[in-house]
Design a protein around this motif. Structure first.
Motif, PDB file in Angstrom:
ATOM      1  N   SER A  55     -17.008   5.741 -12.449  1.00 47.38           N
ATOM      2  CA  SER A  55     -15.921   5.528 -11.474  1.00 47.38           C
ATOM      3  C   SER A  55     -16.206   4.314 -10.739  1.00 47.38           C
ATOM      4  CB  SER A  55     -15.626   6.647 -10.600  1.00 47.38           C
ATOM      5  OG  SER A  55     -17.166   6.891  -9.949  1.00 47.38           O
ATOM      6  N   LEU A  56     -15.156   3.624 -10.301  1.00 49.62           N
ATOM      7  CA  LEU A  56     -14.948   2.429  -9.268  1.00 49.62           C
ATOM      8  C   LEU A  56     -14.305   2.912  -8.235  1.00 49.62           C
ATOM      9  CD1 LEU A  56     -16.155  -0.566  -9.491  1.00 49.62           C
ATOM     10  CD2 LEU A  56     -13.895  -1.042 -10.590  1.00 49.62           C
ATOM     11  N   LEU A  57     -14.830   2.692  -7.158  1.00 49.10           N
ATOM     12  CA  LEU A  57     -13.927   2.747  -5.894  1.00 49.10           C
ATOM     13  C   LEU A  57     -13.876   1.328  -5.163  1.00 49.10           C
ATOM     14  CD1 LEU A  57     -12.789   4.952  -3.795  1.00 49.10           C
ATOM     15  CD2 LEU A  57     -15.026   4.884  -2.472  1.00 49.10           C
ATOM     16  N   ILE A  58     -12.500   1.248  -4.848  1.00 49.42           N
ATOM     17  CA  ILE A  58     -12.160   0.058  -4.267  1.00 49.42           C
ATOM     18  C   ILE A  58     -11.610   0.019  -2.899  1.00 49.42           C
ATOM     19  CG2 ILE A  58     -10.724  -2.278  -4.577  1.00 49.42           C
ATOM     20  CD1 ILE A  58     -10.704  -1.397  -7.507  1.00 49.42           C
ATOM     21  N   GLN A  59     -12.122  -0.137  -1.770  1.00 53.33           N
ATOM     22  CA  GLN A  59     -11.597  -0.037  -0.592  1.00 53.33           C
ATOM     23  C   GLN A  59     -11.046  -1.249   0.008  1.00 53.33           C
ATOM     24  OE1 GLN A  59     -13.780   2.393   2.356  1.00 53.33           O
ATOM     25  NE2 GLN A  59     -13.309   0.983   3.789  1.00 53.33           N
ATOM     26  N   PHE A  60      -9.839  -1.443   0.562  1.00 49.62           N
ATOM     27  CA  PHE A  60      -9.139  -2.566   1.006  1.00 49.62           C
ATOM     28  C   PHE A  60      -9.237  -2.649   2.383  1.00 49.62           C
ATOM     29  CE2 PHE A  60      -7.428  -1.404  -3.094  1.00 49.62           C
ATOM     30  CZ  PHE A  60      -7.517  -2.533  -3.739  1.00 49.62           C
ATOM     31  N   LYS A  61      -8.880  -3.895   3.100  1.00 52.82           N
ATOM     32  CA  LYS A  61      -9.010  -4.244   4.353  1.00 52.82           C
ATOM     33  C   LYS A  61      -7.943  -3.405   4.793  1.00 52.82           C
ATOM     34  CE  LYS A  61      -9.153  -7.847   7.701  1.00 52.82           C
ATOM     35  NZ  LYS A  61      -9.277  -9.567   7.973  1.00 52.82           N
ATOM     36  N   ASN A  62      -6.747  -3.491   4.635  1.00 54.67           N
ATOM     37  CA  ASN A  62      -5.494  -2.998   5.069  1.00 54.67           C
ATOM     38  C   ASN A  62      -5.178  -1.906   4.394  1.00 54.67           C
ATOM     39  OD1 ASN A  62      -5.265  -5.173   7.099  1.00 54.67           O
ATOM     40  ND2 ASN A  62      -4.877  -6.349   5.213  1.00 54.67           N
ATOM     41  N   ASN A  63      -4.293  -0.942   4.953  1.00 56.73           N
ATOM     42  CA  ASN A  63      -3.664   0.262   4.222  1.00 56.73           C
ATOM     43  C   ASN A  63      -2.682  -0.293   2.996  1.00 56.73           C
ATOM     44  OD1 ASN A  63      -4.777   1.775   6.431  1.00 56.73           O
ATOM     45  ND2 ASN A  63      -2.679   2.266   7.332  1.00 56.73           N
ATOM     46  N   ILE A  64      -2.947   0.666   2.117  1.00 54.19           N
ATOM     47  CA  ILE A  64      -2.223   0.339   0.805  1.00 54.19           C
ATOM     48  C   ILE A  64      -0.473   0.560   1.137  1.00 54.19           C
ATOM     49  CG2 ILE A  64      -1.791   1.078  -1.592  1.00 54.19           C
ATOM     50  CD1 ILE A  64      -4.897   1.858  -1.404  1.00 54.19           C
ATOM     51  N   THR A  65       0.433  -0.267   0.916  1.00 50.25           N
ATOM     52  CA  THR A  65       1.803  -0.054   1.216  1.00 50.25           C
ATOM     53  C   THR A  65       2.512   0.282  -0.221  1.00 50.25           C
ATOM     54  OG1 THR A  65       1.929  -2.544   1.059  1.00 50.25           O
ATOM     55  CG2 THR A  65       1.697  -1.319   3.117  1.00 50.25           C
ATOM     56  N   ASP A  66       1.958  -0.232  -1.232  1.00 46.86           N
ATOM     57  CA  ASP A  66       2.616   0.176  -2.513  1.00 46.86           C
ATOM     58  C   ASP A  66       1.518   0.360  -3.634  1.00 46.86           C
ATOM     59  OD1 ASP A  66       4.013  -0.080  -5.028  1.00 46.86           O
ATOM     60  OD2 ASP A  66       5.298  -1.716  -4.380  1.00 46.86           O
ATOM     61  N   VAL A  67       1.413   1.708  -3.737  1.00 51.67           N
ATOM     62  CA  VAL A  67       0.167   2.098  -4.859  1.00 51.67           C
ATOM     63  C   VAL A  67       0.517   1.775  -6.067  1.00 51.67           C
ATOM     64  CG1 VAL A  67      -0.877   4.181  -5.571  1.00 51.67           C
ATOM     65  CG2 VAL A  67      -0.339   3.852  -3.143  1.00 51.67           C
ATOM     66  N   GLU A  68       1.743   2.178  -6.321  1.00 55.50           N
ATOM     67  CA  GLU A  68       2.163   1.898  -8.138  1.00 55.50           C
ATOM     68  C   GLU A  68       2.182   0.511  -8.310  1.00 55.50           C
ATOM     69  OE1 GLU A  68       6.142   3.473  -8.748  1.00 55.50           O
ATOM     70  OE2 GLU A  68       5.519   5.566  -8.125  1.00 55.50           O
ATOM     71  N   SER A  69       2.411  -0.173  -7.457  1.00 61.35           N
ATOM     72  CA  SER A  69       2.374  -1.990  -7.889  1.00 61.35           C
ATOM     73  C   SER A  69       0.837  -2.141  -7.873  1.00 61.35           C
ATOM     74  CB  SER A  69       3.088  -2.843  -6.573  1.00 61.35           C
ATOM     75  OG  SER A  69       2.944  -4.170  -6.917  1.00 61.35           O
TER      76      SER A  69
END
Length: 243
Positions: A55-69
């Protein structure tokens, strides 16, 4: 080789990508390639990107607004024909003393498996293990490649204190405790090597994709090496396995 990956939102700022649930070197290489592609493109504001066996876990700085994109973009990166990234991996030769003084579960494990102590040591030290990832404790290496004959269940009641450097078997894995900690694995030896040092530019010398080869040493050799390690003059023997 590409795999049918599963992508899903892990929390409001993270995406979890999963491969087939098996411990496999080809999957590890694919995980590391995808991880490297993402980091190299610098397309996202990422705070953490870490991997496990599959598995690979990617954590972004900001909240994800468009998951599908976002998932569509990640899929495109995975399928891209970007030049394969080359890793320079090493085999690290780690001295281990299997003396009963250190290997407090060695005799019991050998008895349960119907093997001599010498055979257990031989089977454990003749393999070059693959480092899949680092976790649980800073510097704790998750290694693949344990001989099936040595697979042994974890202890029903974990010990409250396992000494730093203890080499142990738990289930179908072997590993080294990088610091004093509780643990339920079967201890078969000890290494004097430090696997995590906050004073180093790279606190853990090994990384995913590297190999670990255990080299049996006597109790005297163990103590001699430990003295060198304590004075920070011991150099771990290693060899490059690919460029």
């Amino acid at each position: 080789m590409s795999y049918n990956l599963t992508y899903k939102q892990f929390n409001e700022r993270s995406i979890l990508i999963e491969w087939p649930k098996t411990i496999d070197e080809d999957i590890l290489n694919d995980v590391l390639q995808f991880k490297a592609k993402i980091k190299a493109l610098e397309m996202f504001e990422i705070t953490v990107i870490k991997h496990a066996y599959q598995s690979l876990l990617i954590q972004f700085k900001n909240n994800i607004t468009d998951v599908e994109s976002l998932i569509t973009t990640l899929k495109s990166i995975y399928q891209s024909q970007t030049e394969i990234i080359s890793f320079q991996n090493k085999i690290w030769k780690i001295p281990v003393c299997y003396d009963p003084f250190f290997g407090i579960d060695l005799a019991n494990l050998a008895n349960k498996k119907g093997l001599s102590i010498e055979t257990v040591i031989e089977k454990h030290s003749q393999v070059t293990y693959k480092v899949y990832f680092i976790g649980f404790l800073p510097g704790f290496l998750y290694l693949g490649g344990l001989d099936n004959a040595l697979e042994t269940p974890r202890k029903a009641t974990p010990r409250l204190q396992i000494e730093k450097g203890s080499v142990a078997i738990g289930g179908n894995q072997t590993g080294i405790y990088p610091s004093n900690s509780p643990g339920g694995w079967n201890i078969i030896g000890q290494t004097p090597i430090n696997f995590f040092n906050v004073n180093k530019s790279e606190p853990c010398f090994a990384r995913a994709g590297d190999g670990i080869k255990f080299i049996p040493v006597s109790k005297k050799e163990f103590l001699d090496i430990k003295t060198l390690v304590e004075h920070d003059v011991y150099i771990i023997e290693s060899e490059v396995i690919n460029d």
